[in-house]
Design a protein around this motif. Structure first.
Motif, short mmCIF file in Angstrom:
data_model
loop_
_atom_site.label_atom_id
_atom_site.label_comp_id
_atom_site.label_asym_id
_atom_site.label_seq_id
_atom_site.Cartn_x
_atom_site.Cartn_y
_atom_site.Cartn_z
N ASP A 122 0.90 -1.25 -0.12
CA ASP A 122 0.06 0.06 -0.07
C ASP A 122 0.91 1.34 0.08
O ASP A 122 0.33 2.20 -0.61
CB ASP A 122 -0.92 0.15 1.19
CG ASP A 122 -2.02 -0.94 1.27
OD1 ASP A 122 -2.47 -1.48 0.23
OD2 ASP A 122 -2.67 -1.31 2.10
N CYS A 123 1.88 1.18 0.86
CA CYS A 123 2.84 2.35 0.79
C CYS A 123 3.27 2.48 -0.49
O CYS A 123 3.91 3.76 -0.85
CB CYS A 123 3.76 2.10 1.72
SG CYS A 123 4.94 3.60 2.33
N ASP A 125 2.39 1.55 -3.57
CA ASP A 125 1.29 2.07 -4.42
C ASP A 125 0.99 3.78 -4.17
O ASP A 125 1.08 4.42 -5.27
CB ASP A 125 0.05 1.24 -4.15
CG ASP A 125 -1.07 1.67 -5.20
OD1 ASP A 125 -0.85 1.66 -6.43
OD2 ASP A 125 -2.14 2.00 -4.73
N HIS A 126 0.97 3.99 -2.99
CA HIS A 126 0.83 5.51 -2.75
C HIS A 126 2.12 6.14 -3.29
O HIS A 126 1.99 7.22 -3.94
CB HIS A 126 0.82 5.67 -1.42
CG HIS A 126 0.63 7.29 -1.03
ND1 HIS A 126 -0.26 7.99 -1.05
CD2 HIS A 126 1.61 7.92 -0.27
CE1 HIS A 126 -0.17 9.20 -0.76
NE2 HIS A 126 1.03 9.23 0.12
N LYS A 129 2.14 6.44 -7.22
CA LYS A 129 1.09 7.48 -7.83
C LYS A 129 1.65 8.75 -7.78
O LYS A 129 1.52 9.68 -8.75
CB LYS A 129 -0.06 7.34 -7.15
CG LYS A 129 -1.00 6.02 -7.48
CD LYS A 129 -2.36 5.96 -6.56
CE LYS A 129 -3.00 4.53 -7.05
NZ LYS A 129 -3.97 4.28 -5.92
N ARG A 130 2.45 9.04 -6.49
CA ARG A 130 3.09 10.35 -6.46
C ARG A 130 4.34 10.32 -7.61
O ARG A 130 4.45 11.57 -8.15
CB ARG A 130 3.44 10.80 -5.05
CG ARG A 130 2.29 10.81 -4.10
CD ARG A 130 2.97 10.98 -2.68
NE ARG A 130 3.54 9.73 -1.99
CZ ARG A 130 4.46 10.11 -1.52
NH1 ARG A 130 5.35 10.86 -1.34
NH2 ARG A 130 5.15 8.70 -1.21
N ASN A 133 2.72 11.10 -11.06
CA ASN A 133 1.72 12.15 -11.21
C ASN A 133 2.95 13.50 -11.91
O ASN A 133 3.69 13.94 -11.12
CB ASN A 133 1.44 12.57 -9.89
CG ASN A 133 0.33 13.72 -10.16
OD1 ASN A 133 -0.43 13.78 -11.21
ND2 ASN A 133 0.11 14.57 -8.90
#
Length: 160
Positions: A122-123, A125-126, A129-130, A133
């Protein structure tokens, strides 16, 4: 390969560097004793190695796993464009993430290699995405380390 005269490193400096990169907190008196010097000349040598930038800093090495950073990910990036503006933007962008502990511009199929430390998927994936971006990429791929076979911060000195 550089020889001793070119880089200014003699056998005593090499011994000092070897001791310091294995224990940066070693007292100068102990280093001096182990390399066969008195304290003052040993301290002067250490200062010269720092002035030359051979010793860039002394730090505490932390165990990432003990701090919950159990996932190591190698992220390979293909540049969206190959111009100076994009390259500078990406370098600044990648360096802004605490999770990125190493970043290299590469030759070969991928333009950049990032070493990323995170707690879990999860970390990551976060983080991912950043990372993607706001910048144009040709390709981004990630490989997850399953086992660390070797890790060292020591620089080889046997060529000196």
């Amino acid at each position: 390969m550089r020889n001793d005269k070119q880089n200014g490193i003699d056998a005593t400096d090499k011994a000092i560097l070897g001791l310091l990169q294995h224990n940066g907190d070693m007292p100068v008196a102990e280093i001096a004793e182990q390399v066969g010097l008195t304290v003052t000349p040993c301290w002067r040598r250490i200062q010269k190695l720092e002035e030359k930038g051979i010793i860039s800093k002394r730090v505490a090495l932390l165990q990432a796993r003990q701090l919950g950073l159990t996932m190591t990910v190698f992220v390979q990036v293909k540049a969206g464009r190959h111009d100076g503006k994009w390259l500078a933007s990406f370098a600044k962008h990648a360096a802004s993430f605490d999770e990125v502990v190493e970043c290299y511009r590469m030759s070969g199929e991928y333009d950049y290699l990032l070493k990323v430390l995170v707690t879990d998927m999860d970390c990551f994936d976060h983080f991912y995405k950043r990372l993607v971006n706001g910048l144009e990429f040709s390709d981004v791929t990630s490989s997850f380390a399953m086992e660390q076979i070797k890790y060292t911060t020591s620089v080889p000195l046997n060529h000196l």
